[in-house]
Design an enzyme around this catalytic site. Structure first.
Site: not given
Lengths: 95, 483
Positions: B75, B150, B174
């Site tokens: 990420k 997210s 998330s």
């Protein structure tokens, strides 16, 4: 408690954000709806309840006051928008 | 190769069935072939091949580590030395991290090969990946839908079999919410289990990094490499890391599962409900005892979260001022103008809203009414779980109230978007570990069940999930076009 357009500008000032004049109204609506959601907390009496900052109530770990990091100024300043001779450059602050 | 489990990949590499270069090339090719998904912000194909070449050498010399040669995607929130680390924001579009996050370092040391940096909501603020400066990620199951957020890019990458493993972070759901919406397995560890050093902070008292994989077993291997005490993270907890694969095959007979009534009330889609009930039935058939429980303060989680997280973010993001790194506006007329315009031009709307809510909640005269009150509510929510875990081994419910929604469907009103995290947020407030496991479909879109465990019982969660996956094949389903 709704947030007024004047408050939006006041908060933006504290947060160092500029909100365009034609967006102030929308921010007032959105922030008011978030605060409205948040104020559902008021339905509960929390008197005498210990606030929780860490899930396992851990406290700050202390360490010996010893230098453990090397000076990496050049590496860190390589990603700065503007740096010279080890200094970060900003517009003139003092006349 | 893209369908194999991590343990099959490890065996394949060590037996010489394929090399890490071949394996990495396979995933890099998929990354390029499926770039319409917009799952990646930065592709690191060439760098990955170099890493893989080195991995092959280590395997040949029998100097391999647990995950040597296994591709992974990170990420874009984890700092990676010399690599663009944007956090999904224009603010850090020009930021090449001067150091590695501990998670990146540990996975490197375990032998992983990094193929790219995944797309995400700006500064991890969002539940749909639509707040990214780089545009929304598409859900591989239906490209008109969001992947969740997210960590949407990571979830989509694993779902589309572009990466066997990916890192994520979870502040209010998330990891678990996008795992559910993309039909993959994701785990949020106990707060303090995985180091936050080098993870760009959103809400420091809630943020926690964790793994995405095709299965619980794959997540177990990855968590093994990620977890552990780190003196560079002041909230890291010094507790021994167990062998996460050890309990995978334990029997579930006699285990007690708590089912919270609050997670099945109005707002839950009827189809999702029936899919989750199917999973509960499966556990019952394995000899688990199902116990109805109550987490009475569940409805207060979202209100408390939207004080605590914005308050902490307004403080964390104050460092982004156009002076030391990140975006700087053109021709600032004075220092104040430099701060104001750099921040206003580089932050997106959702980030600005949360900074402003946080600034308001922390401003003079409001602290007790908002931040202190929210921390007290946090205690109540945590006590609910404490009481529940006196009687149950694990808590089971839906991860999200509905499957993936359409891109653009919830962007008009921020509060509507916030409600999609209704079942995940209280777990962050309590600091507990939890995972999302694929358990069926609703309208051809994946549904995830959420398993919540007691503090540091990630191994127990992985056991519950692995046993389920040994007998079901929901986690093996691949979206059409990505087989």
């Amino acid at each position: 408690m709704p947030i007024t357009p004047e408050e939006v500008l006041k908060i933006a000032n504290l947060a160092r954000l500029q909100i365009k004049q034609d967006e102030v109204e929308q921010y007032a609506i959105d922030l008011s709806s978030i605060i409205n959601l948040v104020e559902q907390m008021n339905a509960v009496d929390t008197k005498d309840i210990q606030p929780m900052a860490h899930p396992l109530d851990a406290t700050q770990r202390l360490r010996e006051d010893k230098v453990t990091e090397n000076n990496q100024r050049d590496k860190f300043q390589a990603v700065a928008p503007s740096a010279e001779k080890g200094l970060y450059l900003v517009p003139k602050v003092i006349e | 190769m893209h369908k194999l489990s991590v343990s099959q990949l490890v065996d394949g590499l060590r037996n010489g069935d394929f090399s890490s270069v071949e394996l990495t090339q396979c995933f890099v090719n998929r990354m390029q072939k499926f770039n319409d998904l917009n799952a990646f912000i930065t592709e690191l194909g060439e760098r990955a091949i170099l890493q893989a070449t080195n991995a092959d050498k280590l395997i040949k010399e029998k100097k391999h580590r647990p995950l040597t040669g296994i591709p992974i995607a990170h990420k874009d929130i984890f700092c990676m030395y010399g690599v663009k680390t944007s956090c999904g924001s224009k603010m850090l579009d020009n930021f090449y991290a001067p150091y590695d996050a501990t998670v990146v370092e540990k996975l490197d040391q375990a032998g992983c090969v990094t193929i790219g940096r995944t797309n995400m909501d700006e500064f991890a603020m969002g539940s749909s990946n639509e707040s990214s400066y780089y545009g929304p990620v598409k859900n591989p199951w239906n490209t008109d839908c969001v992947p969740g957020g997210s960590s949407g890019g990571s979830a989509a990458a694993v779902a589309a079999r572009i990466a066997p493993l990916a890192t994520g972070t979870d502040t209010g759901g998330s990891i678990r919410q996008p795992a559910a919406l993309c039909g993959v397995t994701g785990l949020k560890p106990t707060y303090g289990r995985v180091s936050r050093y080098g993870l760009i902070a959103y809400a420091s008292s809630l943020d926690q990094g964790g793994p995405f994989g095709k299965s619980a077993e794959d997540c177990a291997y990855m968590l093994q490499a990620m977890a552990g005490f780190d003196e560079k993270d002041s909230t890291s907890l010094d507790k021994a890391v167990p062998d996460y694969t050890q309990l995978l095959n334990s029997t579930l007979k006699g285990k007690v599962i708590g089912v919270p009534e609050e997670y099945f009330s109005e707002g839950l889609s009827a189809e999702v409900k029936s899919v989750i009930e199917g999973a509960i039935k499966w556990y019952e058939q394995q000899g688990c005892e199902i116990k109805n429980i109550s987490l009475p303060n569940t409805n207060l989680a979202i209100p408390a979260y939207y004080v605590i997280a914005p308050a902490e973010c307004s403080s964390n993001l104050s460092r982004l001022d156009g002076v030391r790194y990140g975006y700087r506006c053109e021709d600032p007329k004075d220092l104040r103008d430099l701060y104001d315009r750099s921040r206003s031009e580089a932050f997106g709307d959702e980030v600005k809203r949360r900074i402003m809510i946080g600034t308001y909640a922390l401003s003079a005269g409001y602290y007790d009414a908002y931040y202190l009150k929210a921390q007290q509510i946090r205690r109540l929510i945590s006590e609910d779980f404490k009481k529940a875990f006196e009687h149950v081994d694990v808590i089971l419910g839906p991860t999200t109230p509905e499957p993936a929604f359409k891109i653009g469907e919830k962007t008009a009103d921020p509060v509507t978007m916030y409600l999609s995290d209704i079942y995940t947020i209280s777990i962050n407030l309590a600091g507990l570990p939890a995972m999302s496991v694929p358990c069926g479909f609703s309208d051809s879109l994946p549904v995830g069940m959420q398993l919540i465990g007691n503090y540091f019982e990630e191994d127990n969660l992985l056991n519950f999930a692995h046993q389920y996956q040994m007998d079901t094949d929901w986690h093996k389903k691949t979206p059409e076009g990505f087989e």
